[in-house]
Design an enzyme around this catalytic site. Structure first.
Site: not given
Length: 211
Positions: A69, A118, A154
């Protein structure tokens, strides 16, 4: 989306050297030594607040997990939730995915998770997607023979782009779902995934391996 700064995030991360690897480039080719075993290594790129990785590590003590991360303000939240569990099969690294070839040797990783990355929806930003060719070349080097990439998102745009990119780059799609939560697949949800699911948003899933 603008990320809020978290007070003393850097110091709070440094307070847990047993969990967060401060100088990961020193361990290239030596990650099995870091874990002190020869168990498979699974890598999550963009681990967010760590729920997915934490639950997997708890369920699978014979697998080593590494979370990547780049944002201090995000990884600090994962650190402070995972550290009290004293898990010996999980390590975290606070770097950008572009640096992976400086951190891992060839064939060190068995599986890569790309959870709710992203989507970079604008065409001019497509090369920044974590399934763009630039990144797939990196994964090719990291993954063992028949190593897996597992993606959940998604974003229909990102999912379609990923299928095309993976296929063109020589990957075989082994499993796919356009509605993961209405399938019978075993699944550990991320923070984003739980939020999206509660809103009725369908989750796309794929599993692929390199020929």
């Amino acid at each position: 989306m603008r990320r809020r700064n978290v007070k003393n995030a850097k110091q709070r991360i440094e307070n847990h050297p047993e969990l967060v690897i401060a100088n990961p480039k020193e361990y290239i080719g030596k990650w099995h030594e870091v874990f002190n075993n020869d168990n498979p290594i699974y890598l999550e790129i963009g681990m967010g607040k760590g729920k997915f990785l934490r639950e997997h590590a708890l369920k699978n003590p014979n697998i080593n997990y590494i979370g990547i991360e780049k944002f201090d303000s995000v990884i600090v939240q994962a650190v402070e939730k995972i550290a009290p569990l004293n898990l010996i099969n999980i390590k975290l690294i606070n770097v950008d995915a572009e640096e992976l070839l400086e951190i891992f040797n060839a064939n060190e990783i068995n599986k890569i998770f790309l959870n709710f990355s992203d989507p970079w929806p604008k065409k001019r930003h497509a090369k920044r997607r974590l399934t763009a060719e630039t990144y797939l070349k990196i994964y090719d080097n990291l993954l063992k023979d028949n190593g897996l990439i597992i993606q959940k998102t998604d974003s229909v745009l990102l999912f379609e782009s990923s299928i095309i990119s993976l296929s063109q780059h020589g990957y075989v799609i082994d499993d796919i779902s356009l509605d993961l939560h209405n399938s019978e697949r075993d699944n550990v949800m991320t923070e984003y995934e739980r939020k999206f699911s509660s809103q009725g948003i369908k989750i796309n899933y794929l599993k692929a391996h390199k020929k």
